[in-house]
Design a protein around this motif. Sequence first.
Motif, PDB file in Angstrom:
ATOM      1  N   LEU A  29      30.751  -8.399 -21.358  1.00 15.24           N
ATOM      2  CA  LEU A  29      30.742  -8.358 -23.037  1.00 15.24           C
ATOM      3  C   LEU A  29      32.054  -9.348 -23.530  1.00 15.24           C
ATOM      4  CD1 LEU A  29      31.614  -4.481 -23.343  1.00 15.24           C
ATOM      5  CD2 LEU A  29      29.400  -5.797 -23.609  1.00 15.24           C
ATOM      6  N   GLN A  30      31.831  -9.743 -24.746  1.00 16.18           N
ATOM      7  CA  GLN A  30      32.549 -10.723 -25.437  1.00 16.18           C
ATOM      8  C   GLN A  30      33.718 -10.189 -26.285  1.00 16.18           C
ATOM      9  OE1 GLN A  30      31.696 -14.156 -25.591  1.00 16.18           O
ATOM     10  NE2 GLN A  30      30.241 -13.777 -24.278  1.00 16.18           N
ATOM     11  N   LYS A  63      38.438  -5.151 -28.670  1.00 14.50           N
ATOM     12  CA  LYS A  63      37.052  -5.079 -28.662  1.00 14.50           C
ATOM     13  C   LYS A  63      36.428  -4.049 -29.734  1.00 14.50           C
ATOM     14  CE  LYS A  63      32.772  -6.008 -27.800  1.00 14.50           C
ATOM     15  NZ  LYS A  63      32.164  -7.052 -28.067  1.00 14.50           N
ATOM     16  N   TYR A  78      33.031  -2.296 -31.748  1.00 18.93           N
ATOM     17  CA  TYR A  78      31.486  -2.070 -31.918  1.00 18.93           C
ATOM     18  C   TYR A  78      31.229  -1.912 -33.274  1.00 18.93           C
ATOM     19  CZ  TYR A  78      31.984  -1.537 -26.644  1.00 18.93           C
ATOM     20  OH  TYR A  78      31.946  -1.801 -25.244  1.00 18.93           O
TER      21      TYR A  78
END
Lengths: 429, 240
Positions: free
Chosen positions: B54-55, B12, B14
């Motif tokens: 969340l993806q 993941k 950001y």
Amino acid sequence: MRKFFVLVRKEIRELLTPQTIIPLFFTVFLFLFMGQVIGAEGERMSARQSISVLDLDMTTASKAVPAVLEQVNLEVEAYHDTSVDAVIKATKKARGTVVLVLPEGFEKDLAASKLPQIEAYNILSGFSFARLQAGVTGLALASINESLSDKVMTSMVPGTDPQILKNPFKVKEYVIVGDKMAATSLAEVTGFVMAQTTFIPIILFIVIILAATMIATAIATEKENKMLETLLSAPVRRTTLVLAKMFAAGMFALVAAVVYLFSFRYYMESVTGGALSGTGGAAMSQAIRELGLVLNPAGYTLLGVSLFFSILCALVIAVTLGAFAEDVKSVQALITPLMIMILVPYVLAMFLDINTVSPVLRYIVLAIPFSHSFLAAPNLFFGDYRAVLYGIAYEIAFFTVFVYIAGRLFSSDKILTMKLRIRKRPVLK
Amino acid sequence: MNDVLSVKDLKKNYGRFEALRGISFEVRDKEIFALIGPNGAGKTTTLRLIATILQPTSGIVKVAGLDIKEDAEKVREIISYLPEEAGVYKNLTGEYYLRFIAALFSGDKKEQEGYLETARGIANLGERLGNKIGTYSKGMTRKLLLARALMTKPKLAILDEPTSGLDVINALEIRNTIREFARTGTSVLLSSHNMLEIEYLSDRVAIIDKGTIHDIGTSDELKAKYDSANLEEVFAEVAR
């Protein structure tokens, strides 16, 4: 659909708190109270007004003045053999507002065409009803003038009606709207229509701001307190979440709009002393009907639909803006663009005819969905249904696009990670 | 034992920040699995990804065989998520809040009543359930939220710092409830800073730091492997 209503019920329950209901009722109470007070005060002021007249001449001409004033429904307190100061003092004590002083030699000067000077003393105790007070002075002086000029003309041109000398022609004014015509004045028509429709944008403005702030605050609170995370992990479609929030806030906004509309209308009628429903109002209504400047059921329906979609557009923008909010405090700052979007057409519609401004400004204004609600009433009065329908179609298109955007936003990471960086950079966890 | 949760090479980002750098682990049926690590290690991001909030940037996550990207809506029906220090709707009563959540999970009144009965047992708030949540203490609120999370008897309960900020008594009650539920069929994935709590509560532990899982095992296995007296020492050794 079942989950939608489960969510709507929860949202309504969340919205219906003393914090939201009390301000609503307080505003209504305020409107009703203000209407009562201003209406009663206006009635008192516009009832038989008193005027003090000090006659320092005491001749036939000066003694005739009180009778002239009585004819125009003024209550005269006549004084003689005293000073101006004493009369002003007595008038003040009696809460009077106007003192006229007829000078010594009044009749003699009139006869000699010497323009006697009448002194008018206006006792000002506040500005609220100063215009009404000025009206009393003006009425008194105009009626004395009328009476005296009649006498002068009669003496100068015997056998002729003084009215013919003063107004040698009559006027009959007509107003034409499309192919309809009515015998009335433009000023009256404009005043009447404005009085009937002016509160629509005001109510729309209040309601949109109220509902938008509520929904954006609700989302910011859910986000800040992590209640939104619970909802996002529950078996509910994201668009259902968004639509349920908007539907609940929209319902609240509609109820608020109806409540405000009635209370504001009551306030307006109290302030204008029910002028619209009086005898003059009846004649005016007839002329307005002849001109077709009334909304038929279809017109009212279109106006309602336009207002409803305006509210929905505001709500969907508020939902999107609320998703940016880092916390409840940042909601006010985020709502500001929405307030400006509403203010622009509201202010412009008050001072300009949107249909005649430059094309660039016109398209900018028409791109704002709320403009179509502000323009709907005038367009409907002039039978331009097509413009209203185009406006509604634009509002629906705007709403649909933003629902899609809001749905995407709630389905993506951005609902939790996107923050408006007003004060500090966010820390990713 | 079957895996209720399977996480493979989960990443993941950001923006340019890599929050998770390819983590893999499984949670077995009826197992209590804990993620331990410092602030910013990636615990909450992992839990939010599995909770479908969340993806993922890449990787595969399956809950009871359902992919969290492809079958997100079905996954949400069999999981429940308790965020760290989650708030509540202060104007709703505890009872109404539980009914609201129950109605989101089932349209069947009888099933909803079953959920409520379970929730009442977990929350143990008695008549206070009829009061507005705004009047609850922190411990009462947390118990209500735990009741909300467990009442549907999810296949996987995702609990982020379930006892954070609670006093000893309330924390103990919540730990006991979690253990009882795991025994009856709910697998639990939880995160905590509190290593002693994790040692007491969890069947297996993953040590996560800077988006990477450094080791996985039972408390005893990890303590033996790193020759440490407790999980705090294990963590210090692993993170070094």
